[in-house]
Design an enzyme around this catalytic site. Sequence first.
Site, short mmCIF file in Angstrom:
data_model
loop_
_atom_site.label_atom_id
_atom_site.label_comp_id
_atom_site.label_asym_id
_atom_site.label_seq_id
_atom_site.Cartn_x
_atom_site.Cartn_y
_atom_site.Cartn_z
CG LEU A 36 -2.19 -0.80 1.21
CD1 LEU A 36 -2.87 -0.74 2.57
CD2 LEU A 36 -3.13 -0.32 0.12
CG ASP A 37 1.07 3.81 -3.35
OD1 ASP A 37 2.10 3.14 -3.51
OD2 ASP A 37 0.25 4.05 -4.26
N PRO A 38 2.14 5.10 0.80
CG PRO A 38 4.24 6.09 1.05
CD PRO A 38 3.39 5.38 0.05
#
Length: 319
Positions: A36-38
């Site tokens: 998951l992206d930040p």
Amino acid sequence: MPIYVVDKPLGLTSHDVVGRARRILNTKQVGHTGTLDPLATGVLVLCVGGSTKLVQFMERDSKDYLAFISLGAATPTLDAEGPVTETAFVPELDAQAIEAVLQGFTGPQQQIPPQYSALHVGGVRAYAVARAGGQIELPARSVTLHELKLLGIYGSLSAAPRTFCPAPDGRWNASPVGITIHLPPPLGDFPTLLVWARVGSGTYLRSLARDVGAALGVPAHLSGLIRTRAGRFELSQAAPLEQLGEAAGLPDLSAIDLPILEATPEMALHLRQGKRPTDARVGRFTVLLSGALVAVVDGDGQHLKVVRAWSEEAGESGT
């Protein structure tokens, strides 16, 4: 060993979460089943100890998301990390026209990944080149978007709902009560679409936001993303990261969707020794699966091994 379902906090990378989990659980053996992206939150499945061997069978699982797509502004990262590099006037939005655009992106697709991604090209990460001011020609990848549904159109991200509840069919809808989500600070007051998405592995929702904007004739970026499901695990099952130490781990068998064969003591011993076991029940799995995977459970019901069904006549087997 157990599996944990965590609600990834805003601002942390998946690697950050794994690092914290290693400290909390006091083990170096922690892996996750899908990055998951930040600026994304939601379901991150952590496999601990011997369960890390299951990551290879789980990372291809389909996933569900609530995606906020803000129209009229583009960013280099394709998300709310910014900065805004292009703006455009957004004409009045028609729900039916947007639904038609979304339907055009369902099914098998060729999708170009974001420049700011962890993909390796020529031995370097794409995001490393992008951060240095360069650009890499990223080839389109085959992905599948199973379903896209427009849940709402809002004048800005700030006006979009923050509380959602799961429906019996697995979709999530805005609700006065339910789970409260957290979104990044908006980059401006841009018209925003709320889309529920069910996608196959390897799909970039940031790229989808870019492509939906292009189909509507305006720049766009992904202003918020919540993963509500990964494989068998739902957001309603997820524990906050800070409560991971008190969370109850889930058994391995809860994570994989495979036929189960309970091993006899002799068969379990052969599997542990790396031998090809002999079992009268194996034949029916061979006929059913034609070489597909089977979960074999040890005699104590705890130790799991994934093997391929084999054929005695062909003399084939695999683990």
